[in-house]
Design a protein around this motif. Sequence first.
Motif, PDB file in Angstrom:
ATOM      1  N   SER A  52    -102.336  69.674 121.027  1.00 27.87           N
ATOM      2  CA  SER A  52    -101.903  68.790 119.940  1.00 27.87           C
ATOM      3  C   SER A  52    -101.359  69.521 118.714  1.00 27.87           C
ATOM      4  O   SER A  52    -100.937  68.875 117.761  1.00 27.87           O
ATOM      5  N   PHE A  53    -101.354  70.848 118.705  1.00 25.13           N
ATOM      6  CA  PHE A  53    -100.983  71.558 117.483  1.00 25.13           C
ATOM      7  C   PHE A  53     -99.963  72.657 117.744  1.00 25.13           C
ATOM      8  O   PHE A  53     -99.870  73.214 118.845  1.00 25.13           O
ATOM      9  N   VAL A  54     -99.172  72.935 116.709  1.00 22.00           N
ATOM     10  CA  VAL A  54     -98.324  74.130 116.633  1.00 22.00           C
ATOM     11  C   VAL A  54     -98.486  74.647 115.210  1.00 22.00           C
ATOM     12  O   VAL A  54     -98.524  73.863 114.258  1.00 22.00           O
ATOM     13  N   VAL A  55     -98.618  75.971 115.059  1.00 22.49           N
ATOM     14  CA  VAL A  55     -98.798  76.556 113.723  1.00 22.49           C
ATOM     15  C   VAL A  55     -97.594  77.438 113.398  1.00 22.49           C
ATOM     16  O   VAL A  55     -97.215  78.309 114.191  1.00 22.49           O
ATOM     17  N   LEU A  56     -97.004  77.181 112.237  1.00 18.63           N
ATOM     18  CA  LEU A  56     -95.911  78.010 111.735  1.00 18.63           C
ATOM     19  C   LEU A  56     -96.508  79.103 110.853  1.00 18.63           C
ATOM     20  O   LEU A  56     -97.140  78.818 109.834  1.00 18.63           O
ATOM     21  N   LEU A  57     -96.317  80.355 111.262  1.00 19.12           N
ATOM     22  CA  LEU A  57     -96.923  81.504 110.566  1.00 19.12           C
ATOM     23  C   LEU A  57     -95.857  82.298 109.820  1.00 19.12           C
ATOM     24  O   LEU A  57     -94.687  82.326 110.219  1.00 19.12           O
ATOM     25  N   HIS A  58     -96.282  82.941 108.760  1.00 19.23           N
ATOM     26  CA  HIS A  58     -95.378  83.844 108.037  1.00 19.23           C
ATOM     27  C   HIS A  58     -95.847  85.284 108.193  1.00 19.23           C
ATOM     28  O   HIS A  58     -97.020  85.548 108.468  1.00 19.23           O
ATOM     29  N   GLY A  59     -94.902  86.199 107.999  1.00 22.48           N
ATOM     30  CA  GLY A  59     -95.241  87.616 108.098  1.00 22.48           C
ATOM     31  C   GLY A  59     -95.525  88.244 106.756  1.00 22.48           C
ATOM     32  O   GLY A  59     -95.608  89.474 106.650  1.00 22.48           O
ATOM     33  N   GLY A  60     -95.666  87.422 105.722  1.00 25.55           N
ATOM     34  CA  GLY A  60     -95.862  87.917 104.348  1.00 25.55           C
ATOM     35  C   GLY A  60     -94.793  87.337 103.445  1.00 25.55           C
ATOM     36  O   GLY A  60     -93.606  87.589 103.666  1.00 25.55           O
ATOM     37  N   VAL A  61     -95.188  86.544 102.453  1.00 21.19           N
ATOM     38  CA  VAL A  61     -94.208  85.899 101.574  1.00 21.19           C
ATOM     39  C   VAL A  61     -93.815  86.858 100.449  1.00 21.19           C
ATOM     40  O   VAL A  61     -94.597  87.755 100.072  1.00 21.19           O
ATOM     41  N   PRO A  62     -92.601  86.683  99.879  1.00 21.57           N
ATOM     42  CA  PRO A  62     -92.108  87.596  98.833  1.00 21.57           C
ATOM     43  C   PRO A  62     -92.736  87.289  97.473  1.00 21.57           C
ATOM     44  O   PRO A  62     -92.123  86.651  96.605  1.00 21.57           O
ATOM     45  N   LEU A  63     -93.951  87.749  97.267  1.00 22.08           N
ATOM     46  CA  LEU A  63     -94.678  87.435  96.034  1.00 22.08           C
ATOM     47  C   LEU A  63     -94.012  88.040  94.798  1.00 22.08           C
ATOM     48  O   LEU A  63     -94.018  87.437  93.713  1.00 22.08           O
ATOM     49  N   ASP A  64     -93.432  89.233  94.917  1.00 24.27           N
ATOM     50  CA  ASP A  64     -92.784  89.877  93.773  1.00 24.27           C
ATOM     51  C   ASP A  64     -91.613  89.041  93.276  1.00 24.27           C
ATOM     52  O   ASP A  64     -91.407  88.901  92.057  1.00 24.27           O
ATOM     53  N   GLN A  65     -90.840  88.494  94.216  1.00 20.22           N
ATOM     54  CA  GLN A  65     -89.719  87.651  93.823  1.00 20.22           C
ATOM     55  C   GLN A  65     -90.212  86.377  93.151  1.00 20.22           C
ATOM     56  O   GLN A  65     -89.577  85.864  92.221  1.00 20.22           O
ATOM     57  N   ALA A  66     -91.320  85.857  93.619  1.00 17.04           N
ATOM     58  CA  ALA A  66     -91.888  84.652  93.017  1.00 17.04           C
ATOM     59  C   ALA A  66     -92.288  84.921  91.569  1.00 17.04           C
ATOM     60  O   ALA A  66     -92.057  84.093  90.668  1.00 17.04           O
ATOM     61  N   LYS A  67     -92.898  86.083  91.312  1.00 14.89           N
ATOM     62  CA  LYS A  67     -93.293  86.458  89.955  1.00 14.89           C
ATOM     63  C   LYS A  67     -92.062  86.599  89.056  1.00 14.89           C
ATOM     64  O   LYS A  67     -92.094  86.246  87.873  1.00 14.89           O
ATOM     65  N   TYR A  68     -90.972  87.124  89.613  1.00 19.81           N
ATOM     66  CA  TYR A  68     -89.733  87.294  88.852  1.00 19.81           C
ATOM     67  C   TYR A  68     -89.217  85.937  88.388  1.00 19.81           C
ATOM     68  O   TYR A  68     -88.776  85.780  87.253  1.00 19.81           O
ATOM     69  N   LEU A  69     -89.287  84.938  89.267  1.00 17.63           N
ATOM     70  CA  LEU A  69     -88.798  83.606  88.922  1.00 17.63           C
ATOM     71  C   LEU A  69     -89.646  82.961  87.835  1.00 17.63           C
ATOM     72  O   LEU A  69     -89.123  82.278  86.951  1.00 17.63           O
ATOM     73  N   VAL A  70     -90.936  83.181  87.897  1.00 24.22           N
ATOM     74  CA  VAL A  70     -91.823  82.652  86.860  1.00 24.22           C
ATOM     75  C   VAL A  70     -91.459  83.272  85.508  1.00 24.22           C
ATOM     76  O   VAL A  70     -91.372  82.570  84.484  1.00 24.22           O
ATOM     77  N   ALA A  71     -91.224  84.579  85.521  1.00 17.58           N
ATOM     78  CA  ALA A  71     -90.839  85.276  84.281  1.00 17.58           C
ATOM     79  C   ALA A  71     -89.487  84.790  83.782  1.00 17.58           C
ATOM     80  O   ALA A  71     -89.271  84.626  82.565  1.00 17.58           O
ATOM     81  N   CYS A  72     -88.586  84.536  84.712  1.00 22.97           N
ATOM     82  CA  CYS A  72     -87.244  84.075  84.368  1.00 22.97           C
ATOM     83  C   CYS A  72     -87.309  82.735  83.639  1.00 22.97           C
ATOM     84  O   CYS A  72     -86.634  82.518  82.626  1.00 22.97           O
ATOM     85  N   GLU A  73     -88.118  81.829  84.161  1.00 17.03           N
ATOM     86  CA  GLU A  73     -88.268  80.512  83.535  1.00 17.03           C
ATOM     87  C   GLU A  73     -88.877  80.648  82.143  1.00 17.03           C
ATOM     88  O   GLU A  73     -88.510  79.908  81.210  1.00 17.03           O
ATOM     89  N   SER A  74     -89.766  81.579  82.006  1.00 20.48           N
ATOM     90  CA  SER A  74     -90.401  81.786  80.712  1.00 20.48           C
ATOM     91  C   SER A  74     -89.413  82.325  79.671  1.00 20.48           C
ATOM     92  O   SER A  74     -89.432  81.936  78.497  1.00 20.48           O
ATOM     93  N   LEU A  75     -88.505  83.207  80.101  1.00 26.75           N
ATOM     94  CA  LEU A  75     -87.531  83.807  79.185  1.00 26.75           C
ATOM     95  C   LEU A  75     -86.492  82.807  78.693  1.00 26.75           C
ATOM     96  O   LEU A  75     -85.913  82.989  77.604  1.00 26.75           O
ATOM     97  N   LYS A  76     -86.244  81.754  79.445  1.00 25.35           N
ATOM     98  CA  LYS A  76     -85.242  80.761  79.049  1.00 25.35           C
ATOM     99  C   LYS A  76     -85.573  80.144  77.693  1.00 25.35           C
ATOM    100  O   LYS A  76     -84.676  79.719  76.953  1.00 25.35           O
ATOM    101  N   LYS A  77     -86.836  80.103  77.354  1.00 22.08           N
ATOM    102  CA  LYS A  77     -87.241  79.497  76.085  1.00 22.08           C
ATOM    103  C   LYS A  77     -86.873  80.370  74.884  1.00 22.08           C
ATOM    104  O   LYS A  77     -86.851  79.897  73.744  1.00 22.08           O
TER     105      LYS A  77
END
Length: 312
Positions: free
Chosen positions: A43-68
Motif C-alpha cells: 500500500s505504500f511508496v516512499v519518495l526519498l532524498h539524498g540530502g537537501v540543499p540546506l546552504d541554499q535554503a539559508k541563503y534564501l532566508v538571508a536574501c529575504e531579510s536583506l530586502k527590507k
Amino acid sequence: PSEVKDEKAFRLYIWSPRSPGVDCNRGLEELVSMADRLKYRNSFVVLLHGGVPLDQAKYLVACESLKKRFQGDQLRRLEALCEKKALDFYITFYRSFNCLAIPYGRDVLFQKIELELGGPLERGEKAAVKLRELLSAQIKRTLEDIAKFVESLNDKFYFQTYLEPRLRNAGRVLISEAKEDLYRDPDLPITSPDEIDSVLKRLAEEGKVVLSCGTTYYWPQAEKELRSLPDSEIVRKARKMLECDPRDAQSILLTPPKEVMDLVEMAKKAAKPVEVVEVAKPQPLCVEKIVPLGEAVGSSLLHLSISGDNVY
C-alpha cells in the motif's frame, strides 16, 4: 518509517527534508524492517532524498531579510538575484528527491529516479509548482516502467500470478479478498480495486473462471449454449442457475459446481434430436463360377450366381 500507516489505501510518503539523506544504492534498513511488519505491505511508496540543499535554503532566508534594507535600483537588483537563487534552489531541492522505496515481492526495491526539466522554467513560485508536477510525472513513469503501477490490470498476468494458484489450492476465492490483496500482496501492481471487476468479467467470458452469486453463476459459455436450445422445462431450470450478474458476484471458481454442470449437460442432451440410422439396401453380388457342361462335350459354360432382390 513510523509515519507509514498500515491501512487499506495506496499512499505516497515523502521523506522529511529534516531527515538525513538516503543513498539509493544502499537502501534503508529501517524501511525494509517496517515493510516486514505491515499487513498491507503493497500500500505504500516512499519518495526519498539524498540530502537537501540546506546552504541554499539559508541563503534564501538571508536574501529575504536583506530586502527590507534596500530600495530603488538596489532593491530591484537584489530581487533579481534572489529570484535566480530561488530558482536554483527549487531545481536542486526537487532533484534531491531521487529515490523511490517500493514494495516488490519479499523485498523493498530502492529505485533511482531523475527529474527531467524538459525546458527552461519561469522564476518564482510558478517554478516550484512546475517542478512538483514534473516530479509527480516522473514518479508515475518510474512505477509504470517496472509494472508496479498500472491503470489497466493485465488479465493473463493476474490470472497466472495471483488467481490460478489460489484457486487450485483453495477451490474458491472471495472477490472481497481478491480486492484486499491488492493492498497486501507486493507481487501485484498498484491499481484501482475496480479493475478486479473488469478483469474477472473478461476471464469468465474467456472460460478461465466462473463467478458465483451464491446460488446462481456467471458462466457465459454455458448460457450461450442454452440460449440456442429449444425452450423446455429443463432448459429454463438450467438457465435459472446462470442468472448471476457479474457485478453482484461474491466469489471466483475455476469450474462451476458439479450439479450445475450436470444440469446443463442434461438440458443439452434432452434437446438433442434422435439420430436416424439409414440401412443400406443389399446390392447384387456377382460370383464367377466354372461349371462343366457335359463329359462328352468337354467345354465349359460361364454361369453367374446372383444374390439380392433386383435380378435382371
